[in-house]
Scaffold this active site. Structure first.
Site, PDB file in Angstrom:
ATOM      1  CG  ASP A  33      -1.960   1.024   1.277  1.00  9.95           C
ATOM      2  OD1 ASP A  33      -2.144   1.690   0.206  1.00  9.95           O
ATOM      3  OD2 ASP A  33      -2.661   0.926   2.255  1.00  9.95           O
ATOM      4  CB  SER A 120      -4.214 -11.113   3.672  1.00 12.34           C
ATOM      5  OG  SER A 120      -5.666 -10.215   3.811  1.00 12.34           O
TER       6      SER A 120
HETATM    7  N1  AR6 Z   1       5.178  -5.380  -4.679  1.00 12.24           N
HETATM    8  C1  AR6 Z   1       4.591  -6.527  -4.387  1.00 12.24           C
HETATM    9  N2  AR6 Z   1       4.457  -6.993  -3.604  1.00 12.24           N
HETATM   10  C2  AR6 Z   1       4.631  -6.144  -2.204  1.00 12.24           C
HETATM   11  C3  AR6 Z   1       5.379  -5.191  -2.272  1.00 12.24           C
HETATM   12  C4  AR6 Z   1       5.500  -4.529  -3.480  1.00 12.24           C
HETATM   13  N3  AR6 Z   1       6.208  -3.126  -3.794  1.00 12.24           N
HETATM   14  N4  AR6 Z   1       5.683  -4.587  -1.018  1.00 12.24           N
HETATM   15  C5  AR6 Z   1       4.994  -5.637  -0.147  1.00 12.24           C
HETATM   16  N5  AR6 Z   1       4.704  -6.561  -0.836  1.00 12.24           N
HETATM   17  P1  AR6 Z   1       1.172  -6.015   3.123  1.00 12.24           P
HETATM   18  P2  AR6 Z   1      -1.268  -6.728   3.924  1.00 12.24           P
HETATM   19  C6  AR6 Z   1       4.190  -7.829  -0.464  1.00 12.24           C
HETATM   20  O1  AR6 Z   1       1.758  -5.936   4.370  1.00 12.24           O
HETATM   21  O2  AR6 Z   1      -0.920  -8.092   4.753  1.00 12.24           O
HETATM   22  C7  AR6 Z   1      -0.656  -1.992   4.827  1.00 12.24           C
HETATM   23  O3  AR6 Z   1      -0.244  -1.178   5.958  1.00 12.24           O
HETATM   24  C8  AR6 Z   1       4.441  -8.417   0.901  1.00 12.24           C
HETATM   25  O4  AR6 Z   1       5.824  -9.149   0.851  1.00 12.24           O
HETATM   26  O5  AR6 Z   1       1.510  -5.025   2.174  1.00 12.24           O
HETATM   27  O6  AR6 Z   1      -2.599  -7.194   3.143  1.00 12.24           O
HETATM   28  C9  AR6 Z   1      -2.128  -1.355   4.626  1.00 12.24           C
HETATM   29  O7  AR6 Z   1      -2.645  -0.252   4.817  1.00 12.24           O
HETATM   30  C10 AR6 Z   1       3.370  -9.221   1.192  1.00 12.24           C
HETATM   31  O8  AR6 Z   1       3.599 -10.713   0.557  1.00 12.24           O
HETATM   32  O9  AR6 Z   1      -0.430  -6.238   2.938  1.00 12.24           O
HETATM   33  C11 AR6 Z   1      -3.002  -2.349   5.506  1.00 12.24           C
HETATM   34  O10 AR6 Z   1      -3.017  -1.603   6.543  1.00 12.24           O
HETATM   35  C12 AR6 Z   1       2.031  -8.656   0.441  1.00 12.24           C
HETATM   36  O11 AR6 Z   1       2.539  -7.675  -0.449  1.00 12.24           O
HETATM   37  C13 AR6 Z   1      -2.075  -3.610   5.602  1.00 12.24           C
HETATM   38  O12 AR6 Z   1      -0.691  -3.072   5.246  1.00 12.24           O
HETATM   39  C14 AR6 Z   1       1.157  -8.080   1.302  1.00 12.24           C
HETATM   40  O13 AR6 Z   1       1.635  -7.366   2.391  1.00 12.24           O
HETATM   41  C15 AR6 Z   1      -2.612  -4.610   4.724  1.00 12.24           C
HETATM   42  O14 AR6 Z   1      -1.729  -5.954   5.155  1.00 12.24           O
END
Ligand code: AR6
Length: 172
Positions: A33, A120
């Site tokens: 995000d 997630s």
């Molecule tokens: N490109 C692709 N995947 C990514 C990237 C990127 N640049 N950065 C991280 N990931 P998360 P959630 C992956 O934590 O668990 C936020 O604060 C990461 O390795 O981004 O759904 C939101 O505002 C993981 O596998 O999202 C919410 O509050 C995946 O993206 C909360 O986090 C999801 O990790 C959502 O948590």
């Protein structure tokens, strides 16, 4: 639908739409995000604020669409995955709904390529193996239901997710 698994940063992709794993406020956050808002610039947040002014909050499992701003991709589809609380709080159903509602929005907007992060499985703590199985099953089932995008990309940022997706799909 063609399913592709790649490793990398979703903000670098040039596709019709990338999916954001957002939270219900749509005001940005950490993880993917944060990366999307940083790379996409203020136009995305501006549209998110307009959406929130209209609907209050985006419930987990639902999805909305905005511009891609400065990103190479045209649209961002924002969805909210479930927070993992042990697995008995509808987490699987909500995660599946998140993927499905992104696909429905993609069809509505004639999006041919949609790229998903591993929703997630970061800050929200969903077990990666279960999440990958749900994501792939939901996308495959969606194809039976009628219209669907031409291509779905699963963009894995970490090695664990990448290996899991490769082992669960054909291109391993
Ligand atoms: N490109 C692709 N995947 C990514 C990237 C990127 N640049 N950065 C991280 N990931 P998360 P959630 C992956 O934590 O668990 C936020 O604060 C990461 O390795 O981004 O759904 C939101 O505002 C993981 O596998 O999202 C919410 O509050 C995946 O993206 C909360 O986090 C999801 O990790 C959502 O948590």
């Amino acid at each position: 639908m063609q399913i592709q698994v790649i490793r990398g940063d979703i903000t670098q992709l040039s596709v019709d739409a990338i999916v954001n794993a957002a939270n219900s406020s749509l005001m940005g956050g950490g993880g993917v995000d944060g990366a999307i808002h940083r790379a996409g610039g203020p136009a995305i947040l501006k549209e998110c604020k307009q959406i929130i002014a209209r609907i209050g909050r985006l419930p987990a499992g639902e999805a909305v669409i905005t511009t891609g701003g400065n990103l190479p991709s045209r649209y961002v589809i924002h969805t909210v995955g479930p927070v993992w609380k042990g697995g008995r709080n509808q987490e699987a159903a909500i995660l599946s709904a998140a993927y499905r509602n992104c696909l429905k929005l993609a069809v509505k907007h004639h999006i041919k390529q949609i790229a998903f992060p591993n929703i997630s499985t970061g800050i929200y703590g969903f077990p990666k193996d279960q999440a990958a199985r749900i994501a792939l099953k939901t996308v495959k089932e969606f194809c039976i239901s009628g219209e669907f995008p031409e291509e779905a990309l699963f963009v894995c940022f970490d090695e664990e997710n990448y290996s899991l997706y490769l082992s669960l799909t054909d291109n391993c």
